[in-house]
Design an enzyme around this catalytic site. Structure first.
Site, PDB file in Angstrom:
ATOM      1  N   GLU B  29       4.599  10.997  -1.684  1.00 54.06           N
ATOM      2  CA  GLU B  29       3.606  10.303  -2.470  1.00 54.06           C
ATOM      3  C   GLU B  29       2.207  10.790  -1.960  1.00 54.06           C
ATOM      4  O   GLU B  29       2.021  11.173  -0.732  1.00 54.06           O
ATOM      5  CB  GLU B  29       3.855   8.785  -2.097  1.00 54.06           C
ATOM      6  CG  GLU B  29       5.010   8.177  -2.503  1.00 54.06           C
ATOM      7  CD  GLU B  29       5.714   6.973  -1.619  1.00 54.06           C
ATOM      8  OE1 GLU B  29       4.838   6.527  -0.800  1.00 54.06           O
ATOM      9  OE2 GLU B  29       7.031   6.787  -1.885  1.00 54.06           O
ATOM     10  N   GLU B  60      11.102   5.739  -2.579  1.00 56.85           N
ATOM     11  CA  GLU B  60      11.607   6.666  -1.495  1.00 56.85           C
ATOM     12  C   GLU B  60      13.021   6.946  -1.921  1.00 56.85           C
ATOM     13  O   GLU B  60      13.537   7.986  -1.525  1.00 56.85           O
ATOM     14  CB  GLU B  60      11.616   5.992  -0.368  1.00 56.85           C
ATOM     15  CG  GLU B  60      10.094   5.975   0.425  1.00 56.85           C
ATOM     16  CD  GLU B  60       9.349   5.012  -0.351  1.00 56.85           C
ATOM     17  OE1 GLU B  60       9.828   3.997  -0.953  1.00 56.85           O
ATOM     18  OE2 GLU B  60       7.854   4.952   0.049  1.00 56.85           O
ATOM     19  N   GLN B  82       5.877   8.890   3.292  1.00 59.89           N
ATOM     20  CA  GLN B  82       4.523   8.889   3.695  1.00 59.89           C
ATOM     21  C   GLN B  82       4.427   7.999   5.012  1.00 59.89           C
ATOM     22  O   GLN B  82       3.628   8.713   5.802  1.00 59.89           O
ATOM     23  CB  GLN B  82       3.677   7.842   2.671  1.00 59.89           C
ATOM     24  CG  GLN B  82       2.194   8.024   2.882  1.00 59.89           C
ATOM     25  CD  GLN B  82       1.611   7.307   1.574  1.00 59.89           C
ATOM     26  OE1 GLN B  82       1.374   5.992   1.533  1.00 59.89           O
ATOM     27  NE2 GLN B  82       0.936   8.210   0.837  1.00 59.89           N
ATOM     28  N   ASP B  85       8.218   4.508   8.555  1.00 58.96           N
ATOM     29  CA  ASP B  85       8.660   3.036   8.351  1.00 58.96           C
ATOM     30  C   ASP B  85       9.068   2.584   6.756  1.00 58.96           C
ATOM     31  O   ASP B  85       9.408   1.698   6.610  1.00 58.96           O
ATOM     32  CB  ASP B  85       7.296   2.168   8.470  1.00 58.96           C
ATOM     33  CG  ASP B  85       6.618   2.483   9.877  1.00 58.96           C
ATOM     34  OD1 ASP B  85       6.657   1.901  10.673  1.00 58.96           O
ATOM     35  OD2 ASP B  85       6.304   3.644   9.896  1.00 58.96           O
ATOM     36  N   PRO B  89      14.304   2.611   1.857  1.00 63.43           N
ATOM     37  CA  PRO B  89      14.733   2.713   0.539  1.00 63.43           C
ATOM     38  C   PRO B  89      15.505   3.783   0.028  1.00 63.43           C
ATOM     39  O   PRO B  89      16.115   3.994  -0.831  1.00 63.43           O
ATOM     40  CB  PRO B  89      13.698   2.307  -0.266  1.00 63.43           C
ATOM     41  CG  PRO B  89      12.457   1.803   0.350  1.00 63.43           C
ATOM     42  CD  PRO B  89      12.687   2.298   1.794  1.00 63.43           C
ATOM     43  N   HIS B 129       3.641   0.757  10.379  1.00 63.88           N
ATOM     44  CA  HIS B 129       3.077   2.451  10.406  1.00 63.88           C
ATOM     45  C   HIS B 129       3.248   2.825  11.884  1.00 63.88           C
ATOM     46  O   HIS B 129       2.383   3.664  12.512  1.00 63.88           O
ATOM     47  CB  HIS B 129       1.352   2.325  10.092  1.00 63.88           C
ATOM     48  CG  HIS B 129       1.192   1.917   8.745  1.00 63.88           C
ATOM     49  ND1 HIS B 129       0.904   0.534   8.656  1.00 63.88           N
ATOM     50  CD2 HIS B 129       1.163   2.633   7.753  1.00 63.88           C
ATOM     51  CE1 HIS B 129       0.723   0.276   7.420  1.00 63.88           C
ATOM     52  NE2 HIS B 129       0.645   1.485   6.503  1.00 63.88           N
TER      53      HIS B 129
HETATM   54  C1  TPP Z   1       7.904   1.347   0.573  1.00 62.13           C
HETATM   55  C2  TPP Z   1       6.450   1.502   0.796  1.00 62.13           C
HETATM   56  N1  TPP Z   1       5.924   3.057   0.627  1.00 62.13           N
HETATM   57  C3  TPP Z   1       5.080   3.509   0.583  1.00 62.13           C
HETATM   58  C4  TPP Z   1       3.991   3.019   1.314  1.00 62.13           C
HETATM   59  C5  TPP Z   1       2.566   3.417   1.386  1.00 62.13           C
HETATM   60  N2  TPP Z   1       1.501   2.657   0.558  1.00 62.13           N
HETATM   61  C6  TPP Z   1       0.850   1.632   0.727  1.00 62.13           C
HETATM   62  S1  TPP Z   1      -0.003   1.133  -0.581  1.00 62.13           S
HETATM   63  C7  TPP Z   1       0.340   2.550  -1.547  1.00 62.13           C
HETATM   64  C8  TPP Z   1       0.081   2.376  -2.707  1.00 62.13           C
HETATM   65  C9  TPP Z   1       0.242   1.223  -3.636  1.00 62.13           C
HETATM   66  O1  TPP Z   1      -0.201   1.276  -4.828  1.00 62.13           O
HETATM   67  P1  TPP Z   1      -0.054   0.044  -6.115  1.00 62.13           P
HETATM   68  O2  TPP Z   1       1.384  -0.544  -5.975  1.00 62.13           O
HETATM   69  O3  TPP Z   1      -0.798   0.515  -7.300  1.00 62.13           O
HETATM   70  O4  TPP Z   1      -0.988  -1.021  -5.475  1.00 62.13           O
HETATM   71  P2  TPP Z   1      -2.511  -0.832  -5.311  1.00 62.13           P
HETATM   72  O5  TPP Z   1      -2.796  -0.402  -3.785  1.00 62.13           O
HETATM   73  O6  TPP Z   1      -3.311   0.040  -6.092  1.00 62.13           O
HETATM   74  O7  TPP Z   1      -3.248  -2.459  -5.318  1.00 62.13           O
HETATM   75  C10 TPP Z   1       1.226   3.217  -0.916  1.00 62.13           C
HETATM   76  C11 TPP Z   1       1.909   4.399  -1.524  1.00 62.13           C
HETATM   77  C12 TPP Z   1       4.297   1.408   1.509  1.00 62.13           C
HETATM   78  N3  TPP Z   1       3.362   0.424   1.888  1.00 62.13           N
HETATM   79  N4  TPP Z   1       5.682   0.900   1.167  1.00 62.13           N
END
Ligand code: TPP
Lengths: 412, 337
Positions: B29, B60, B82, B85, B89, B129
């Site tokens: 990611e 994941e 990323q 934590d 998945p 985190h």
């Molecule tokens: C299972 C998981 N994987 C990765 C992350 C890290 N992460 C936090 S926000 C994000 C992006 C999410 O994007 P989106 O679903 O489009 O929502 P937006 O932030 O644009 O509102 C990521 C990859 C996480 N919080 N949980």
């Protein structure tokens, strides 16, 4: 027959990167009022077009047109406008607090306010919402005290979550706002489970869950759709397509091949694709989906088209991956401006009244911030006691945690 | 030699391996154009093209599963989760698939993947985190688990991990990306520049998997640590004046039991330090191992200093984090025993 052709690996690329001209030509914006509004009883197979069109009510000069105009009292519109303005003001104030070190982290929802605010005001008091971290508008629209929100952000001695959770990961059961997890997608299927429970019990309450378009990639998104259709759960499954997931554009979640709303079609779930920056469309689509759920007609998927105008979070610098001025080209505008213009066009509002509203909200947010800060911030360390971290791991503290808590005190 | 931060050393390892081996592909990611939230893959997409360095959907399970498939084809995927934590998945693909593919196919198929993920606390990241899930991986037969504590090791271990034909979990203590951290959070951040282990060869070299390093030789007691805790253990030795022999395990599985056994045989005392929660943590495995190998040399009970058995709290981070005071107190108890 084609033989021996070398296969190609394709990676979708966003239309523009820093230094390039913003390009939203991939977003087709049909005229407001052009999408049809089927009766809620319509068979899902007969409304698949709505997963590909775009429901819009407000046109460019602020008038409302078409079959999706919701019936709303002027007062309700005013309340929605105020909640959106308040959400933006709150976000800006908390961003500033983060810069000052009063909290460790913050996330704004700038440009997306209409979705959570409209959704909150349209659903019933007793329904349950499974939010994302960008749905603070729900709490504000439901008049959950700003001071409560800020105390959570500051992790101070009045934080109801005792400093355990990161800032913005609110939990507010009394306004139907489920505890935010932080792990993406996990709560989408939980919304379905809550709705299934309500049906099992013959209750009248419904559930709603939200995810970002990036999160539709997680297995839990697909679990939610499968369970929702199998059990025809009374749930609204919302996808907030704000074009970006941190640095990753919507095409990396499959958005170039089809709409996110269309994910519902293979499951036989009706889907609406809606202008998420159009407050009236938010109300109308939420109402339609909620009526279906309440009438035992099952789940609805809604894709809300919007744009994440702010950085992903205070840890993010979007100018590293998208044109810095991209938001200016966003074809669906600013939800606050659009509702304001609508109210003015109706003769219910004026620029002057709007200025007064903004000033009034500013004062209210500032006063709340002063109040919240009087209970401490992360900066002065007036946080819940160290001892308290051992509470709520279990209902009753097991002996090994009691031992560890004693050890923590002994070693101070 | 170049002075590198740990994230730069990780980038350099991937760079070296992509250059040497066309089969190395990198995805995860936000790791492509953007270069990852901790900048560990910065510039690699521009250098090697997006067919070899690309962004993945937020899934994941999908990332690990696709890597298993690519490995079966013959590629050598280096994937990023990323934050540790968010690996959960992906656990089914790791535990049920990657870890057992060699065994269940009698080596007809293998899963030569490297799964990188930032771990540990110290950045006010709260429960999503900050986690240290190493013992979930060491409990799985078929996985190798590596955790570097400095730029030099990070690069050499990552190269060895990528070259390894078995699936490797590569945990990166995120608080060490930009400098060593000894738990004194109120002191200014120390950069890697100036630290001997921040000097990193530019080209190819390996730090072999399964070999520990003695960071501080000493006679009074043996400390088994890894990742961030190596610096906390050093600070505690400094502050208590106790002559601790500090072993940086570097690889948790396979474990360098020779180094451990020789040290405990010499000192007769052992303190185990990790940031992860205590119950069923890797410290329990270490403690059992020391007991089995060194029982007749032990002059005191083995102590574990660990994170408390609670989720990682946000505001009380420094009450949770096992800092030099707690580690030092354990040294004193073990010496007094
Ligand atoms: C299972 C998981 N994987 C990765 C992350 C890290 N992460 C936090 S926000 C994000 C992006 C999410 O994007 P989106 O679903 O489009 O929502 P937006 O932030 O644009 O509102 C990521 C990859 C996480 N919080 N949980």
């Amino acid at each position: 027959m084609i033989e021996g052709v070398p296969l190609r690996f394709r990676i979708p690329e966003p239309p523009a990167r820093p230094g390039e001209r913003a390009d939203f030509s991939y977003i087709v914006v049909p005229p407001a009022g052009s999408a049809r509004r089927p009766e809620i009883e319509t068979d899902p197979s007969e409304m698949r077009d709505l997963a590909y069109s775009l429901i819009r009510v407000l046109d460019d000069d602020g008038s409302a047109t078409g079959p999706w105009i919701p019936e709303l009292e002027p007062d309700a519109l005013y309340h929605g406008l105020r909640a959106m303005v308040m959400t933006r003001t709150y976000d800006d104030r908390m961003l500033m607090a983060q810069r000052q070190g009063k909290t460790s982290f913050y996330m704004r929802c700038t440009g997306e306010e209409a979705i959570a605010v409209g959704h909150a005001l349209e659903l019933d008091r007793d329904d349950m919402f499974f939010p994302t971290y960008r749905n603070q508008g729900w709490l504000i629209a439901r008049r959950w005290p700003l001071v409560e929100m800020m105390c959570q952000v500051f992790s101070n001695e009045k934080d109801r979550l005792h400093g355990r959770q990161m800032p913005i990961m609110y939990s507010a059961r009394e306004v139907g706002f489920f505890s935010i997890s932080g792990n993406l997608g996990t709560q989408f299927i939980q919304a379905v489970g809550w709705a299934m429970a309500s049906a099992i019990k013959g209750d009248t309450r419904i559930a709603s869950g939200m995810v970002g378009e990036g999160t539709t990639a997680e297995a839990d998104f697909h679990n939610a759709l499968t369970f929702a259709t199998t059990y025809q759960a009374p749930v609204i499954l919302n996808i907030v397509n704000n074009q970006w997931a941190i640095s990753t554009f919507q095409g990396i979640a499959g958005g170039n091949q089809s709409t996110f709303a269309a994910r519902a079609i293979g499951h036989g779930i009706p889907a609406l694709r809606v202008d998420g920056n159009d407050y009236l469309a938010v109300i109308a689509a939420t109402r339609w989906a909620a009526q279906r759920a309440r009438a035992n007609l099952g789940p609805t998927v809604i894709e809300w088209l919007t744009y994440r105008a702010a950085a992903h979070s205070t840890s993010d610098d979007p100018s590293r991956y998208r044109p810095a001025d991209e938001w200016k080209s966003w074809p669906l505008g600013d939800p606050i401006e659009r509702l304001k213009n609508h109210l003015i066009a109706r003769g219910d509002w004026s620029e002057e009244q709007h200025r007064d509203l903004v000033a009034d909200v500013d004062r209210e947010v500032l006063a709340a911030a002063r109040d919240a800060e009087s209970y401490g911030t992360l900066l002065d360390g007036r946080v819940a006691s160290a001892k308290s971290i051992f509470e709520d791991v279990y209902k009753d503290m097991p002996p090994h945690l009691q031992r560890q808590r004693r050890q923590m005190e002994d070693e101070r | 030699m170049t002075t590198m931060a740990m994230n730069a050393a990780i980038r350099s390892a991937i760079d070296v391996m992509m250059e040497r081996d066309d089969n190395v592909v990198v995805f995860g990611e936000d790791i492509g154009y953007f270069g990852g939230v901790f900048r560990c893959t910065e510039g690699l997409q521009a250098k090697y093209g997006s067919e070899r360095v690309f962004d993945a959907p937020i899934a994941e399970g999908g990332i690990v599963g696709a890597a298993v498939g690519m490995g079966a084809y013959g590629l050598r995927p280096v994937i990023e989760i990323q934050f540790a934590d968010y690996v959960y998945p992906g656990l089914d693909q790791l535990i049920s698939e990657a870890a057992r593919l060699r065994y269940r196919s009698s080596a007809e198929f293998t899963a030569p993947l490297t799964v990188r993920m930032p771990c540990g606390g110290g950045i006010h990241g709260g429960q999503t985190h900050s986690q240290s899930p190493e013992s979930l991986f060491t409990h799985v037969c078929g996985l190798i688990t590596v955790i570097p504590s400095n730029p030099y090791d990070a690069k050499g271990l990552l190269i060895a991990s990528i070259e390894d034909d078995d699936p490797v979990i590569f945990l990166e203590p995120k608080r060490l990306y930009n400098g060593p951290f000894d738990g004194h959070h109120d002191k200014p951040v120390v950069p890697w520049a100036g630290h001997p282990l921040g000097e990193v060869p530019d080209g190819y070299y390996r730090v072999e998997l399964g070999s520990a390093a003695i960071r501080r030789p000493g006679d009074d007691l043996t400390v088994l640590a890894y990742g961030t805790m190596v610096y906390v253990a050093e600070a505690a030795a400094e502050e208590t004046g106790i002559d601790a022999e500090i072993i940086d395990l570097r690889t948790l599985l396979p474990l360098d039991t020779d180094t451990i056994e020789a040290s405990v045989a010499k000192t007769g005392r052992c303190v185990i330090v990790h940031e992860a929660t205590r119950t069923s943590g890797f410290g329990a495995e270490l403690s059992a191992t020391v007991q089995e190998l060194c029982f007749y040399h032990l002059e005191a009970p083995i102590e574990r200093v660990t994170g408390w058995d609670t989720p990682y709290p946000h505001a009380q981070e420094w009450d949770y984090f096992p800092g030099p005071a707690r580690v030092g107190a354990a040294y004193r108890r073990v010496i007094a025993a």
